[in-house]
Design a protein around this motif. Structure first.
Motif, PDB file in Angstrom:
ATOM      1  N   GLN A 278       0.823  -1.219   0.000  1.00 40.46           N
ATOM      2  CA  GLN A 278       0.000   0.000   0.000  1.00 40.46           C
ATOM      3  C   GLN A 278       0.854   1.265   0.000  1.00 40.46           C
ATOM      4  OE1 GLN A 278      -2.508  -0.412   3.468  1.00 40.46           O
ATOM      5  NE2 GLN A 278      -3.446  -2.302   2.728  1.00 40.46           N
ATOM      6  N   GLY A 279       2.174   1.075   0.030  1.00 45.45           N
ATOM      7  CA  GLY A 279       3.076   2.223  -0.023  1.00 45.45           C
ATOM      8  C   GLY A 279       3.383   2.867   1.303  1.00 45.45           C
ATOM      9  N   LYS A 280       3.069   2.193   2.409  1.00 42.91           N
ATOM     10  CA  LYS A 280       3.219   2.820   3.719  1.00 42.91           C
ATOM     11  C   LYS A 280       4.649   2.778   4.255  1.00 42.91           C
ATOM     12  CE  LYS A 280      -1.556   2.076   5.262  1.00 42.91           C
ATOM     13  NZ  LYS A 280      -2.435   1.497   6.311  1.00 42.91           N
ATOM     14  N   TRP A 281       5.523   1.979   3.637  1.00 44.53           N
ATOM     15  CA  TRP A 281       6.882   1.840   4.164  1.00 44.53           C
ATOM     16  C   TRP A 281       7.948   2.308   3.181  1.00 44.53           C
ATOM     17  CZ3 TRP A 281       7.895   0.530   9.175  1.00 44.53           C
ATOM     18  CH2 TRP A 281       6.825   0.020   9.921  1.00 44.53           C
ATOM     19  N   GLY A 282       7.557   2.990   2.105  1.00 48.90           N
ATOM     20  CA  GLY A 282       8.543   3.488   1.159  1.00 48.90           C
ATOM     21  C   GLY A 282       9.071   2.398   0.252  1.00 48.90           C
ATOM     22  N   ASN A 283      10.203   2.678  -0.402  1.00 49.97           N
ATOM     23  CA  ASN A 283      10.761   1.748  -1.370  1.00 49.97           C
ATOM     24  C   ASN A 283      12.255   1.547  -1.144  1.00 49.97           C
ATOM     25  OD1 ASN A 283       8.366   1.432  -3.230  1.00 49.97           O
ATOM     26  ND2 ASN A 283       8.640   3.638  -3.374  1.00 49.97           N
ATOM     27  N   GLY A 284      12.773   0.431  -1.681  1.00 53.34           N
ATOM     28  CA  GLY A 284      14.203   0.189  -1.704  1.00 53.34           C
ATOM     29  C   GLY A 284      14.882   0.270  -0.349  1.00 53.34           C
ATOM     30  N   ALA A 285      16.015   0.976  -0.335  1.00 52.04           N
ATOM     31  CA  ALA A 285      16.811   1.094   0.887  1.00 52.04           C
ATOM     32  C   ALA A 285      16.037   1.782   1.999  1.00 52.04           C
ATOM     33  CB  ALA A 285      18.106   1.854   0.583  1.00 52.04           C
ATOM     34  N   GLU A 286      15.167   2.730   1.617  1.00 54.75           N
ATOM     35  CA  GLU A 286      14.377   3.444   2.618  1.00 54.75           C
ATOM     36  C   GLU A 286      13.412   2.497   3.334  1.00 54.75           C
ATOM     37  OE1 GLU A 286      13.424   6.203   5.111  1.00 54.75           O
ATOM     38  OE2 GLU A 286      14.882   6.585   3.519  1.00 54.75           O
ATOM     39  N   ARG A 287      12.807   1.595   2.576  1.00 57.25           N
ATOM     40  CA  ARG A 287      11.902   0.607   3.173  1.00 57.25           C
ATOM     41  C   ARG A 287      12.657  -0.272   4.169  1.00 57.25           C
ATOM     42  NH1 ARG A 287       9.280  -3.356  -1.013  1.00 57.25           N
ATOM     43  NH2 ARG A 287       8.217  -1.443  -1.600  1.00 57.25           N
ATOM     44  N   LYS A 288      13.810  -0.739   3.773  1.00 55.81           N
ATOM     45  CA  LYS A 288      14.625  -1.595   4.636  1.00 55.81           C
ATOM     46  C   LYS A 288      14.991  -0.867   5.934  1.00 55.81           C
ATOM     47  CE  LYS A 288      18.788  -4.525   4.485  1.00 55.81           C
ATOM     48  NZ  LYS A 288      19.481  -4.045   5.688  1.00 55.81           N
ATOM     49  N   LYS A 289      15.411   0.389   5.791  1.00 53.98           N
ATOM     50  CA  LYS A 289      15.816   1.181   6.947  1.00 53.98           C
ATOM     51  C   LYS A 289      14.654   1.380   7.911  1.00 53.98           C
ATOM     52  CE  LYS A 289      18.036   4.925   5.950  1.00 53.98           C
ATOM     53  NZ  LYS A 289      18.288   6.325   5.502  1.00 53.98           N
ATOM     54  N   LEU A 291      11.768  -0.394   8.214  1.00 59.32           N
ATOM     55  CA  LEU A 291      11.287  -1.631   8.823  1.00 59.32           C
ATOM     56  C   LEU A 291      12.233  -2.096   9.926  1.00 59.32           C
ATOM     57  CD1 LEU A 291      10.034  -3.517   5.648  1.00 59.32           C
ATOM     58  CD2 LEU A 291       8.638  -2.924   7.630  1.00 59.32           C
ATOM     59  N   GLU A 292      13.521  -2.041   9.662  1.00 63.64           N
ATOM     60  CA  GLU A 292      14.482  -2.487  10.664  1.00 63.64           C
ATOM     61  C   GLU A 292      14.513  -1.553  11.863  1.00 63.64           C
ATOM     62  OE1 GLU A 292      18.142  -2.919   8.504  1.00 63.64           O
ATOM     63  OE2 GLU A 292      17.623  -4.956   7.807  1.00 63.64           O
ATOM     64  N   ALA A 293      14.345  -0.234  11.601  1.00 60.36           N
ATOM     65  CA  ALA A 293      14.329   0.725  12.706  1.00 60.36           C
ATOM     66  C   ALA A 293      13.126   0.501  13.604  1.00 60.36           C
ATOM     67  CB  ALA A 293      14.313   2.154  12.159  1.00 60.36           C
ATOM     68  N   ALA A 294      12.048  -0.041  13.016  1.00 55.95           N
ATOM     69  CA  ALA A 294      10.844  -0.319  13.799  1.00 55.95           C
ATOM     70  C   ALA A 294      10.899  -1.691  14.461  1.00 55.95           C
ATOM     71  CB  ALA A 294       9.601  -0.222  12.908  1.00 55.95           C
ATOM     72  N   GLY A 295      12.007  -2.409  14.229  1.00 55.90           N
ATOM     73  CA  GLY A 295      12.196  -3.683  14.911  1.00 55.90           C
ATOM     74  C   GLY A 295      11.704  -4.898  14.152  1.00 55.90           C
ATOM     75  N   TYR A 296      11.498  -4.786  12.832  1.00 58.04           N
ATOM     76  CA  TYR A 296      10.986  -5.907  12.057  1.00 58.04           C
ATOM     77  C   TYR A 296      12.069  -6.530  11.180  1.00 58.04           C
ATOM     78  CZ  TYR A 296       6.354  -4.369  13.492  1.00 58.04           C
ATOM     79  OH  TYR A 296       5.257  -4.025  14.238  1.00 58.04           O
ATOM     80  N   ASP A 297      11.844  -7.763  10.772  1.00 59.64           N
ATOM     81  CA  ASP A 297      12.757  -8.514   9.920  1.00 59.64           C
ATOM     82  C   ASP A 297      12.483  -8.150   8.468  1.00 59.64           C
ATOM     83  OD1 ASP A 297      14.118 -10.396   8.390  1.00 59.64           O
ATOM     84  OD2 ASP A 297      13.723 -12.047   9.762  1.00 59.64           O
ATOM     85  N   TYR A 298      13.336  -7.309   7.904  1.00 58.10           N
ATOM     86  CA  TYR A 298      13.112  -6.824   6.541  1.00 58.10           C
ATOM     87  C   TYR A 298      13.053  -7.969   5.538  1.00 58.10           C
ATOM     88  CZ  TYR A 298      14.223  -5.037   1.917  1.00 58.10           C
ATOM     89  OH  TYR A 298      14.211  -4.789   0.567  1.00 58.10           O
ATOM     90  N   ALA A 299      13.981  -8.934   5.658  1.00 61.35           N
ATOM     91  CA  ALA A 299      14.057 -10.022   4.688  1.00 61.35           C
ATOM     92  C   ALA A 299      12.762 -10.836   4.669  1.00 61.35           C
ATOM     93  CB  ALA A 299      15.243 -10.929   5.015  1.00 61.35           C
ATOM     94  N   ALA A 300      12.215 -11.086   5.855  1.00 57.87           N
ATOM     95  CA  ALA A 300      10.973 -11.871   5.937  1.00 57.87           C
ATOM     96  C   ALA A 300       9.798 -11.106   5.333  1.00 57.87           C
ATOM     97  CB  ALA A 300      10.676 -12.230   7.391  1.00 57.87           C
ATOM     98  N   VAL A 301       9.757  -9.811   5.612  1.00 61.08           N
ATOM     99  CA  VAL A 301       8.664  -8.989   5.072  1.00 61.08           C
ATOM    100  C   VAL A 301       8.772  -8.897   3.565  1.00 61.08           C
ATOM    101  CG1 VAL A 301       7.648  -6.693   5.024  1.00 61.08           C
ATOM    102  CG2 VAL A 301       8.427  -7.652   7.190  1.00 61.08           C
ATOM    103  N   GLN A 302       9.983  -8.665   3.052  1.00 54.38           N
ATOM    104  CA  GLN A 302      10.171  -8.520   1.612  1.00 54.38           C
ATOM    105  C   GLN A 302       9.847  -9.829   0.890  1.00 54.38           C
ATOM    106  OE1 GLN A 302      10.808  -5.540   0.092  1.00 54.38           O
ATOM    107  NE2 GLN A 302      10.242  -6.722  -1.727  1.00 54.38           N
ATOM    108  N   LYS A 303      10.192 -10.963   1.513  1.00 57.96           N
ATOM    109  CA  LYS A 303       9.870 -12.268   0.908  1.00 57.96           C
ATOM    110  C   LYS A 303       8.364 -12.409   0.746  1.00 57.96           C
ATOM    111  CE  LYS A 303      10.470 -17.249   1.605  1.00 57.96           C
ATOM    112  NZ  LYS A 303      11.035 -18.300   2.498  1.00 57.96           N
ATOM    113  N   LYS A 304       7.604 -11.999   1.781  1.00 57.82           N
ATOM    114  CA  LYS A 304       6.151 -12.075   1.711  1.00 57.82           C
ATOM    115  C   LYS A 304       5.604 -11.126   0.664  1.00 57.82           C
ATOM    116  CE  LYS A 304       2.230 -13.751   3.139  1.00 57.82           C
ATOM    117  NZ  LYS A 304       1.898 -15.174   2.950  1.00 57.82           N
ATOM    118  N   VAL A 305       6.202  -9.933   0.568  1.00 58.10           N
ATOM    119  CA  VAL A 305       5.785  -8.962  -0.445  1.00 58.10           C
ATOM    120  C   VAL A 305       5.919  -9.558  -1.841  1.00 58.10           C
ATOM    121  CG1 VAL A 305       6.376  -6.761  -1.556  1.00 58.10           C
ATOM    122  CG2 VAL A 305       6.285  -6.921   0.944  1.00 58.10           C
ATOM    123  N   ASN A 306       7.044 -10.227  -2.094  1.00 55.20           N
ATOM    124  CA  ASN A 306       7.293 -10.839  -3.412  1.00 55.20           C
ATOM    125  C   ASN A 306       6.272 -11.924  -3.714  1.00 55.20           C
ATOM    126  OD1 ASN A 306       9.513  -9.162  -3.632  1.00 55.20           O
ATOM    127  ND2 ASN A 306      10.977 -10.714  -2.935  1.00 55.20           N
TER     128      ASN A 306
END
Length: 309
Positions: A278-289, A291-306
């Motif tokens: 839905q666009g709530k977490w930005g894109n690319g490196a910004e999304r990773k930054k 999500l991780e700053a909020a304490g979440y596992d970026y790799a797991a979230v991105q895998k689900k997104v794909n």
């Protein structure tokens, strides 16, 4: 019923209802959409054809004008009930988002609100950003024009500072019930905002301009607004540095301390993935930054997104 002694210019508008039919227990801050003087605003409210007015106005230089006495109801907020109980204040501002006001105008606004509250027995200003609390001054006694009409008034700059405004005024009033605003909200991040638009096409255009200057920017949709933001910082000083860089590149902006959508909550990977789409977490490196700053596992979230894309 008295008027503010802080007024340096008076031009009473014919656009009013006399007397108001409710005691004063609310304040409504508006933006003028123009860095005008109190004299110019007085001329705007002078013609009967205008069908608009405010109790007070604050010019770009911090001077205060009066256009409708406090005993009378101004025609300002597109809502008779609100205007009958509220003191309405127009503040000179920029002509585009975030409709920023000058430091002098902001300082004068605080002084005027303190004076209004003292003379009208308002012991403290309360702000919850909750439209459902309209008409319940014991819970919230600050209202905004956007709640009564299809407008962005008072603009993003002032709207997002309502909690800060209430806090500053209450310090002068000696309120003991107000908790100071934290330097950084729990679980939240500092972000620099360069615009907020109702039309996505306008937001897309701003996004492209900021990116063209080399900034890692992104768009988030909050309510009915598309917001263009740069960065997500744990340290406020880093956000301030980014703001200066944006300003040097010719962009206006301000630091927002809104919490991320995940702040203070533990969300599943599936929920987060859908928010990403839905666009709530930005894109690319910004999304990773973010999500991780909020304490979440970026790799797991991105895998689900794909998987969902």
């Amino acid at each position: 019923m008295s008027n503010s002694p802080l007024v340096s210019y008076t031009k009473i508008s014919p656009n009013k209802s006399s007397p108001r039919n409710h005691k004063i227990d609310t304040v409504t801050i508006h933006c003028v959409v123009g860095q005008c003087s109190v004299e110019t605003l007085g001329n705007v409210f002078a013609p009967t054809s205008r069908q608009a007015s405010s109790n007070y106005g604050i010019g770009y230089d911090g001077r205060i004008g009066m256009y409708v006495e406090e005993k009378d109801r101004s025609w300002c907020s597109s809502n008779a009930a609100n205007d009958n109980r509220a003191i309405t204040i127009e503040v000179a501002s920029d002509t585009k988002e975030p409709y920023a006001v000058t430091e002098k105008a902001y300082a004068a606004l605080i002084d005027l609100l303190v004076d209004i509250c003292k003379r009208n027995g308002i012991k403290e200003l309360k702000w919850k950003a909750d439209k459902s609390l309209i008409g319940q001054p014991d819970k919230q006694n600050m209202t905004v024009h956007r709640w009564f009409a299809n407008k962005s008034c008072p603009g993003t700059y002032l709207y997002e500072r309502h909690a800060q405004i209430a806090s500053e005024v209450n310090k002068h009033l000696g309120s003991t019930n107000i908790k100071p605003e934290p330097e950084k909200p729990s679980g939240g991040l500092y972000r620099v905002q360069t615009g907020a638009f109702k039309a996505k096409a306008n937001a897309d255009a701003m996004l492209a301009k900021v990116k063209a200057k080399g900034f890692d920017t992104y768009m988030v949709k909050v309510g009915d607004l598309y917001k263009i933001q740069v960065g997500a910082f744990k340290v406020k000083a880093n956000a301030e540095t980014m703001l200066k860089k944006l300003q040097a590149a010719g962009f206006s902006g301000f630091i927002t301390i809104e919490q991320d959508s995940a702040a203070g909550a533990s969300k599943s990977v599936d929920e987060l993935a859908r928010e990403v789409l839905q666009g709530k977490w930005g894109n690319g490196a910004e999304r990773k930054k973010r999500l991780e700053a909020a304490g979440y596992d970026y790799a797991a979230v991105q895998k689900k997104v794909n998987q969902l894309a």
